[in-house]
Structures are given as C-alpha cells and as structure tokens.
Motif scaffolding. Structure first.
Motif, PDB file in Angstrom:
ATOM      1  N   LEU A   1       0.850  -1.194   0.000  1.00  0.00           N
ATOM      2  CA  LEU A   1       0.000   0.000   0.000  1.00  0.00           C
ATOM      3  C   LEU A   1       0.884   1.242   0.000  1.00  0.00           C
ATOM      4  CD1 LEU A   1      -3.039   0.837   0.204  1.00  0.00           C
ATOM      5  CD2 LEU A   1      -2.602   1.241   2.626  1.00  0.00           C
TER       6      LEU A   1
ATOM      7  N   THR B   1      -0.069  -5.528   2.018  1.00  0.00           N
ATOM      8  CA  THR B   1      -1.500  -5.459   2.294  1.00  0.00           C
ATOM      9  C   THR B   1      -2.264  -6.493   1.475  1.00  0.00           C
ATOM     10  OG1 THR B   1      -3.363  -3.911   2.497  1.00  0.00           O
ATOM     11  CG2 THR B   1      -2.062  -3.772   0.483  1.00  0.00           C
TER      12      THR B   1
ATOM     13  N   ARG C   1      -7.368  -3.389   2.117  1.00  0.00           N
ATOM     14  CA  ARG C   1      -6.140  -2.602   2.136  1.00  0.00           C
ATOM     15  C   ARG C   1      -6.141  -1.517   3.203  1.00  0.00           C
ATOM     16  NH1 ARG C   1      -6.361   1.003  -3.403  1.00  0.00           N
ATOM     17  NH2 ARG C   1      -7.615   2.713  -2.607  1.00  0.00           N
TER      18      ARG C   1
ATOM     19  N   LYS D   1      -6.745  -1.690   6.150  1.00  0.00           N
ATOM     20  CA  LYS D   1      -6.283  -2.187   7.454  1.00  0.00           C
ATOM     21  C   LYS D   1      -4.767  -2.092   7.603  1.00  0.00           C
ATOM     22  CE  LYS D   1     -10.148  -5.408   8.051  1.00  0.00           C
ATOM     23  NZ  LYS D   1     -10.550  -6.828   8.233  1.00  0.00           N
ATOM     24  N   ALA D   2      -4.062  -1.817   6.513  1.00  0.00           N
ATOM     25  CA  ALA D   2      -2.600  -1.711   6.575  1.00  0.00           C
ATOM     26  C   ALA D   2      -2.195  -0.513   7.431  1.00  0.00           C
ATOM     27  CB  ALA D   2      -2.026  -1.575   5.171  1.00  0.00           C
TER      28      ALA D   2
ATOM     29  N   THR E   1      -0.055   2.495   8.128  1.00  0.00           N
ATOM     30  CA  THR E   1       0.791   3.418   7.371  1.00  0.00           C
ATOM     31  C   THR E   1       1.447   4.480   8.262  1.00  0.00           C
ATOM     32  OG1 THR E   1      -1.105   4.861   6.894  1.00  0.00           O
ATOM     33  CG2 THR E   1      -0.602   3.124   5.284  1.00  0.00           C
TER      34      THR E   1
END
Length: 381
Positions: A220, A273, A278, A280-281, A283
């Motif tokens: 991601l 991810t 996605r 939930k990644a 960052t």
C-alpha cells in the motif's frame, strides 16, 4: 453463447491499453472490471504519474519507453485529450549511486537530451530543495507527468469507439481453461478464444486458482499532498517531476497539479497489504518517515500532509513485469507485477499483450518478463 476473440479481465491502465489495441486491430473483445467505473480501489487511479525514458540496467524498458512516448501522443491525437505535461524529470542522489549512474548512462546511450547538475547548479535551479552537498542531479528533458485518470479514460473511450464491449461492476468468479476459455462472473458467463489477465493486486488471488504460484507482493502506497508555504513555488514551470534515490531514501514527487497549492511527495515503498482489505494496513511509519523527509529536504512545504490518498503496487522480487502465456494453457495470457513503474509503459504493454493474443511475434524481447523465472514449487510457498 457468443464467442469472443479475447476477453480482458481488469480495466486498469494495462488491461484498458490491451483491450484498446485488440479492438483497434479488429478483434471482438470484452473488457471486464470488477468495480463500477471510475473507481479508486486499484493501481491506476489518481491524477498524475511520473514518466521518464532512462532505465539504467533495464535497457529493455528504455527501448520500450522510446516507443511509449510516440504511442501516448497517438492516443492524445485520437482521443482529443491532453495527457502529457513535459516539465522534465529530475533525479537526485550521490554521484556513485547506481540509480544516478544508470540514469546518466541510459540517457546518454539513448541520446536523450539531459543535463547533469552539480550541487551548486541544483541549489541555483531549485532553491525550494535543501539537498545534501554531496548530491548531484540528472534532468531528463523528455520526462514529465502523465495525466493518469485522463489516460485511463482515453484508452477506454477509444476502445469502445473501436467497437469493444466494456462491462464494469462484474467480478470474475471462476475461469475454466480449455481450447476456448470459459469465464464465469457475478453476472454471467462468457467464452473466448483467448483470455488476458491484467488484474493488478488481485493476481495474488486469481493466479493460484489457475495453478500459478509466483511471489507477488502487494504493498500500500500512501499518496501524500503537502501544502506550499509560498504559493506557486512548486508549479510545473519551476519544479519538474522528481526522484530522490539513496541507501535509505526512495522518494518521488510531482509538481503542484491536482490540488491547488499542494505538491505530491511520496515514499516509493509501503506496508504489505491484502487488496480486499487494504485500509487495514498500518501506514503510520510511512507518514512519520515522510514528515521527517519533507522537513529536511523540502522545507518550503508544510511538514504535515494535508491530503492522504492510497494506491497499491504489485511487486515482483526483481521488479520486472510478467508478460507471458500460462505455462499449460497458452490461450491464457498474463500481465502482472508492474511494480510501481508500469503506468508510463502501458501503451507498449498493451501492444505487446495484444500481439500475444493475435499470435504475432512480440515487438520486444520479453525474456526478462517470462513467468517461469518466478514460479515456485508448492513446497516453498
């Protein structure tokens, strides 16, 4: 049931470019997209992408880019849409950095107009940057910015104009190989002589269903926009597309275009991810790293991003594409693993994949993009 010459699954930039080339060559083609168009859930959305010719050691991509520029201009003429902003592309790093050395070598080898800039030249030309005194720059005058959303829409518009059929909001549920391929979707069933899979991050889910196990990694990317402290300082007539490469630095930036007074500055890497979840990644580490970067190297920008968007890269271990036939079913053709640098090459990728569909010899040597280099025995997965 109607029989298509080709069904292309995935209407991102690579799939749309492939379908466009097929329809233009008189192939009865169906382009399928799982999400309603337009959407921002894959890898082809957004307003802008960097384009450049130099590719260092990957000379096959530099060769492709020479034709790619011509094909982008052809699409501009056909669609009546401006797609390329020629503001140049500046790469910075230390003189011994392999990326910098490779960029200079590639530009010289392909006779592309460029300047090699000393640290003093960088300071004079780009006072908005605060780079280390051991850095040099390479300005590729042929580079710049592609208008991403407009490019995607142009391919799809021309594809339909050439007689292609486009169905969005229709997810592929199953693929049954055979002399003709059967494609079962959430809304129907289709048959095709040839099937092209350009499904971006979802290759990690779809290819194993067809017995292909390759180490694709979906990451991601946080697409970050930073507000100028002085209006207009990063406009495209003052600031080119930008790449900063170093041992621990892999950053790219584009001039203020999408959002007034904001500059896109992003890290070229991100957390792994799942394309279906996605968001939930985590960052936070990327945001923190980029805040530190902007404060240090781009002090003319505010050090907190004003706008945060996301995109996904689907990376192969060697960052080379996959452009090949299925090992067992030669009428299934795969385009995958574009590793964050495939957008600018999409006109050529579309041409090559369409040639494979039409049983023509590809215009380029695709040995570096063969799938067998990546296939793993199940015991190693």
């Amino acid at each position: 049931m109607a029989l298509y010459d080709a069904v292309v699954v995935g209407a991102g930039i690579e799939g749309s470019a492939t379908a466009y080339n097929l329809a233009k060559n008189g192939q009865r083609t169906l382009l399928l997209e799982q999400f309603p168009l337009p959407h921002s859930r894959g890898s082809s959305h957004g307003q802008s992408r960097i384009t450049r010719v130099a590719y260092g050691k990957d000379d096959h991509y530099a060769n492709m880019m020479k034709e790619g520029g011509k094909l982008w201009r052809e699409l501009e003429r056909e669609s009546g849409t401006s797609l390329f902003l020629n503001c140049g592309c500046l790469a910075v790093g230390t003189p011994d950095n392999p990326f910098i050395k490779g960029t200079i070598s590639s530009l010289a080898r392909h006779r592309v107009n460029h300047d090699v800039l000393s640290y003093k030249n960088l300071q004079n030309r780009y006072p908005m940057l605060s780079l280390p005194p051991d850095h040099v720059g390479v300005l590729d005058y042929s580079g710049g910015v592609l208008m991403a959303d407009k490019a995607l829409q142009a391919f799809q518009k021309m594809y339909v104009r050439y007689g292609g059929e486009l169905r969005d909001g229709e997810k592929v549920i199953n693929i049954i190989p055979g002399s003709d391929v059967t494609i079962i979707t959430s809304k129907g069933q289709y048959k095709a002589r040839k099937l092209v899979l350009t499904v971006g991050p979802w290759a990690t889910k779809l290819l194993p269903q067809l017995g292909i196990h390759i180490p694709l990694k979906v990451v991601l990317i946080s697409v970050l926009y930073w507000k100028e402290k002085t209006a207009g300082e990063f406009s495209s007539d003052r600031f080119p597309a930008f790449i900063h490469d170093g041992e621990d630095i892999h950053v790219y930036a584009l001039p203020s275009l999408e959002y007034p007074g904001h500059v896109k500055v992003c890290l070229h890497v991100g957390p792994v991810t799942n394309p279906d979840s996605r968001d939930k990644a985590d960052t936070r580490e990327v945001i923190t790293e980029m805040q530190q970067y902007v404060s240090k190297y781009m002090p003319s920008l505010k050090s907190t991003p004003s706008i945060i968007e996301t995109c996904m890269y689907t990376n192969t271990p060697d960052k080379q594409f996959v452009l090949d036939h299925h090992p067992a079913w030669k009428n299934i053709i795969i385009g995958a693993g574009f590793s964050g640098h495939g957008f600018k090459l999409s006109p050529v990728v579309g041409k090559v994949l369409s040639e494979m569909v039409m049983d023509k010899s590809p215009s380029y040597d695709l040995a570096p993009c063969q799938i067998d280099r990546l296939i793993q025995p199940k015991s190693q997965l």
